[in-house]
Design an enzyme around this catalytic site. Structure first.
Site, PDB file in Angstrom:
ATOM      1  N   THR A  54     -21.680  26.152 -36.597  1.00  0.00           N
ATOM      2  CA  THR A  54     -20.889  27.213 -35.968  1.00  0.00           C
ATOM      3  C   THR A  54     -19.736  26.535 -35.250  1.00  0.00           C
ATOM      4  O   THR A  54     -19.956  25.774 -34.307  1.00  0.00           O
ATOM      5  CB  THR A  54     -21.745  28.006 -34.957  1.00  0.00           C
ATOM      6  OG1 THR A  54     -22.881  28.524 -35.633  1.00  0.00           O
ATOM      7  CG2 THR A  54     -20.943  29.144 -34.356  1.00  0.00           C
ATOM      8  N   LYS A  97     -19.505  35.427 -37.947  1.00  0.00           N
ATOM      9  CA  LYS A  97     -20.549  34.909 -37.050  1.00  0.00           C
ATOM     10  C   LYS A  97     -20.220  35.212 -35.580  1.00  0.00           C
ATOM     11  O   LYS A  97     -21.062  35.698 -34.827  1.00  0.00           O
ATOM     12  CB  LYS A  97     -20.674  33.399 -37.272  1.00  0.00           C
ATOM     13  CG  LYS A  97     -21.490  32.645 -36.258  1.00  0.00           C
ATOM     14  CD  LYS A  97     -22.947  32.632 -36.583  1.00  0.00           C
ATOM     15  CE  LYS A  97     -23.739  31.969 -35.465  1.00  0.00           C
ATOM     16  NZ  LYS A  97     -25.159  32.067 -35.656  1.00  0.00           N
ATOM     17  N   LYS A 140     -21.941  29.134 -26.090  1.00  0.00           N
ATOM     18  CA  LYS A 140     -21.036  28.483 -27.044  1.00  0.00           C
ATOM     19  C   LYS A 140     -20.380  29.531 -27.948  1.00  0.00           C
ATOM     20  O   LYS A 140     -19.159  29.522 -28.136  1.00  0.00           O
ATOM     21  CB  LYS A 140     -21.823  27.480 -27.898  1.00  0.00           C
ATOM     22  CG  LYS A 140     -21.004  26.896 -29.040  1.00  0.00           C
ATOM     23  CD  LYS A 140     -21.845  26.094 -30.031  1.00  0.00           C
ATOM     24  CE  LYS A 140     -21.002  25.752 -31.251  1.00  0.00           C
ATOM     25  NZ  LYS A 140     -21.708  25.003 -32.270  1.00  0.00           N
TER      26      LYS A 140
END
Ligand code: NAD
Length: 291
Positions: A87, A162, A237
């Site tokens: 990611t 995402k 994050k």
């Protein structure tokens, strides 16, 4: 298929092991973690990438991805594909895609949903960005590591999907926890609230599949002292990546920004680090209005 696998951490190690189990020839490299069974160790990222049809990366962030990409791209065979499952920020994915294209290589960004449990079980969901041709070429690998792969568009579209998903998740978890904490103060039983909300318009994955209240709903990290699951710092994050992308794209995301601020305080100034992201519930339940 001959695969170079770089980044054999919590996610990468079981993913690489699943590729080897499916019959692929996997050569791995990590600066710290050992290779799992079935994966041949290489002394460097470049050595793992040499001669591979696909080089898969599963790394902590975009800066590290950029460094590793600069190392492996010159050694990759013409026509090979760089498949990044980390990611990372949308901008890093697009930059690396451009470097790969300039070197005559394919690129697919395919971040995952499903966590360490999904990586071990081979049930991850991949959201992928890249050309249809490159996506088709990595298809057998995605099938060996996951249950579902959605082609979302051009390079960077996987990372975009995402962070949009996880911005919804972070904000929804917070407001679900707020509602349970409010119900407590109103003298409303948590189980009764769950019974209503899980079949009403306030329903969400956070409430019905991952209920943050211990003893309510299906088994979740709340039932195990908020041991992660999906750690609060990983949610932090992803919310940071969402806000960076929103700033770059000039998108107005006020609730996403507030979710980021709450998880930042929880992780960096309170006791959230190392806890599941659903531990927002005890945090909120212990506080008073405006606290
Ligand atoms: P991790 O920290 O366990 O693994 C990362 C690995 O990369 C480490 O073993 C590290 O030594 C290695 N590494 C770092 N720099 C390197 C380099 N230059 N060369 C080679 N190896 C290097 O992290 P993780 O939990 O496996 O997550 C990997 C990625 O997947 C992250 O981007 C994360 O956001 C994402 N992700 C994680 C989860 C999860 O539940 N853990 C879920 C979905 C997505």
């Amino acid at each position: 298929m001959k695969v170079g696998f770089i980044g054999l951490g919590n996610m990468g190690a079981p993913m690489a092991a699943n590729l080897a189990r499916a019959g692929h020839e996997v050569v791995g490299h990590d600066i710290a973690a050992p290779c799992p069974g079935g994966v041949a160790p290489a002394a460097s990222a470049a050595a793992a990438a040499a001669g591979a049809a696909v080089v898969l990366t599963m790394l902590p962030d975009g800066a590290i991805l950029a460094r590793v990409a600069a190392e492996v791209i010159p050694t990759m065979a013409p026509g090979a594909v760089l498949l990044d499952c980390s990611t990372v920020d949308v901008a890093a994915a697009r930059t690396v895609a451009g470097l790969a294209a300039a070197a005559g290589l394919g690129f697919v960004d395919a971040p995952v949903s499903g966590g360490v449990g999904g990586a071990r079980a081979g049930t991850l969901t991949f959201m992928a960005g890249g050309s249809a041709e490159d996506f088709a070429r990595v298809g057998p690998l995605l099938a060996a590591m996951g249950r579902r792969a959605v082609h979302c568009g051009a390079a960077g579209a996987g990372q975009a999907a995402k962070i949009c998903n996880n911005m919804i998740l972070g904000a929804t978890m917070i407001v679900t926890c707020e509602a349970i904490a409010l119900a407590d103060r109103l003298g409303l039983d948590r189980q009764r609230l769950y019974d209503v909300v899980s079949t009403s318009s306030g329903q969400s994955w956070s409430m019905t599949a991952y209920c943050p209240a211990p003893g309510v709903g299906p088994e979740s990290p709340a039932d195990h002292g908020y041991r992660p699951g999906f750690a609060a710092e990983l949610m932090l994050k992803d919310l940071r990546l969402a806000q960076a992308a929103a700033a770059a794209a000039d998108a107005d995301t006020p609730v996403g920004a507030l979710a980021l601020d709450l998880y930042r305080r929880f992780v960096e100034e309170e006791d959230g680090r190392g806890k599941d992201f659903s531990a927002m519930l005890p945090r909120l339940a212990a506080r008073r209005r405006g606290g």
